[in-house]
Scaffold this active site. Sequence first.
Site, PDB file in Angstrom:
ATOM      1  N   HIS A  81      -7.147 -11.094 -22.142  1.00 26.34           N
ATOM      2  CA  HIS A  81      -8.432 -11.373 -21.418  1.00 26.34           C
ATOM      3  C   HIS A  81      -8.740 -10.572 -20.097  1.00 26.34           C
ATOM      4  O   HIS A  81      -8.380 -11.227 -19.175  1.00 26.34           O
ATOM      5  CB  HIS A  81      -8.624 -12.781 -21.237  1.00 26.34           C
ATOM      6  CG  HIS A  81      -9.871 -13.527 -20.738  1.00 26.34           C
ATOM      7  ND1 HIS A  81     -10.164 -14.633 -20.986  1.00 26.34           N
ATOM      8  CD2 HIS A  81     -11.127 -12.811 -20.174  1.00 26.34           C
ATOM      9  CE1 HIS A  81     -11.276 -14.868 -20.379  1.00 26.34           C
ATOM     10  NE2 HIS A  81     -11.755 -13.637 -19.991  1.00 26.34           N
ATOM     11  N   GLU A 128     -15.185 -22.480 -20.012  1.00 23.85           N
ATOM     12  CA  GLU A 128     -15.002 -21.801 -18.875  1.00 23.85           C
ATOM     13  C   GLU A 128     -15.539 -22.838 -17.694  1.00 23.85           C
ATOM     14  O   GLU A 128     -14.949 -24.004 -17.001  1.00 23.85           O
ATOM     15  CB  GLU A 128     -15.337 -20.617 -18.467  1.00 23.85           C
ATOM     16  CG  GLU A 128     -15.145 -20.097 -17.117  1.00 23.85           C
ATOM     17  CD  GLU A 128     -15.659 -18.602 -17.012  1.00 23.85           C
ATOM     18  OE1 GLU A 128     -16.420 -18.114 -17.735  1.00 23.85           O
ATOM     19  OE2 GLU A 128     -15.314 -18.076 -15.961  1.00 23.85           O
TER      20      GLU A 128
HETATM   21  N1  HPA Z   1     -17.000 -15.179 -17.959  1.00 25.08           N
HETATM   22  C1  HPA Z   1     -18.005 -15.031 -18.289  1.00 25.08           C
HETATM   23  N2  HPA Z   1     -18.328 -13.598 -18.345  1.00 25.08           N
HETATM   24  C2  HPA Z   1     -17.516 -12.679 -17.822  1.00 25.08           C
HETATM   25  C3  HPA Z   1     -16.642 -13.075 -17.056  1.00 25.08           C
HETATM   26  C4  HPA Z   1     -15.943 -14.443 -17.315  1.00 25.08           C
HETATM   27  O1  HPA Z   1     -15.043 -14.974 -16.724  1.00 25.08           O
HETATM   28  N3  HPA Z   1     -15.883 -12.095 -16.526  1.00 25.08           N
HETATM   29  C5  HPA Z   1     -16.661 -11.015 -16.939  1.00 25.08           C
HETATM   30  N4  HPA Z   1     -17.575 -11.324 -17.711  1.00 25.08           N
HETATM   31 ZN    ZN Z   2     -13.678 -13.200 -19.062  1.00 24.34          ZN
END
Ligand code: HPA
Ligand code: ZN
Length: 372
Positions: A47, A230
């Site tokens: 990731h 997230e």
């Molecule tokens: N989340 C969503 N989109 C993203 C992220 C992330 O952590 N990093 C780069 N684009």
């Molecule tokens: Zn990401």
Amino acid sequence: PRLRAEPKGRPWAALFIGRKTLMFKVPPLSAKRLAVLLCAMPKAELHIHIEGSLEPELIFALAQRNDVRLPYASVEALRSAYAFDNLQSFLDIYYAGASVLLHEQDFYDMARAYLARAAFDNVVHAEIFFDPQTHTARGVAIETVINGLHRACEDARSVHGISASLILCFLRHLSEADAFATLEQALPLQDKFIGVGLDSSEMGHPPEKFAQVFERCRALGLHLVAHAGEEGPPEYIWSALDVLKVERIDHGVQAVKDAALMQRLAKERIPLTVCPLSNQKLCVFPDLKNHNLRQLLDAGLCATVNSDDPAYFGGYINDNFTQVFAATGMTPRHAYQLASNSFEASFASEADKRQWQHRLKESFERFVEHDG
Ligand code: HPA
Ligand code: ZN
């Protein structure tokens, strides 16, 4: 391989590799020695947004090379803008930084720099996200993006002995029609990426918005992943699994709010690519000591540690390992499990996975011998 919880008071790890049970003693380690072990062990990074590896120095160098004007006066001024309240406040700056990328050589240089840095952290395999829409929207051809990144991945194999592949991410704040158009542009280059993902602003853009384009990608034989959980709710993780049919969840830390989901993730060994410093910097957890990585591992989930956007979040993969271990008191057993999970969760061949698992075991045995 899976590790069973240590019997109380006996500091050895029992490793199950295939049907064989391997045991070796992992003596209690000082914080300093544990940090050395975390850095030394071989690992995969699954990731990492390549645009998030652009260091301020490289942003300014590329701005100068390409005659692009930046809304920041200096490297220091840009770096001091890296204080975020949430995902969106980061994305606004991240997309501005990417505006300096115009030519194939720029994409090559960015990925070359990341891969050299990753090899330094004993990453032996990387699966790298890229955001083509961020570039095609500025008039950069998708071939420019993919060819530059892919050439860097190829060269890293001979220069650093690291294997690297690419995952094309759709921006979820844009429409599914836009994602379809991007896929069509990318398809002539299908041999240069292994899968697709879903990133950018999560709230209000649930996975099911991209049901049809993911179905098409699945029919094309591409690997499927998506950011979910997230900032977004456990429901987004369910729909990433059941509607998009993804093989891994990126982040996924909100899963702990849903016991049934935790059970499913554990039972099916669906990997989560967790990014501790990202979660701290985007205020997903108030502090790293509140991070739930240990809870995810102890519940039997296939969690991994990754850097997400290392240039923006204050550290590469080994910084993520050492800081989250120091903050949460995880043990060498967790270290082994995380590295092992990273290989298990990768899209590499079974032969490569076996070889890396073997190297991991050797690195622990060697370390323990020197410690004993
Ligand atoms: N989340 C969503 N989109 C993203 C992220 C992330 O952590 N990093 C780069 N684009
Ligand atoms: Zn990401």
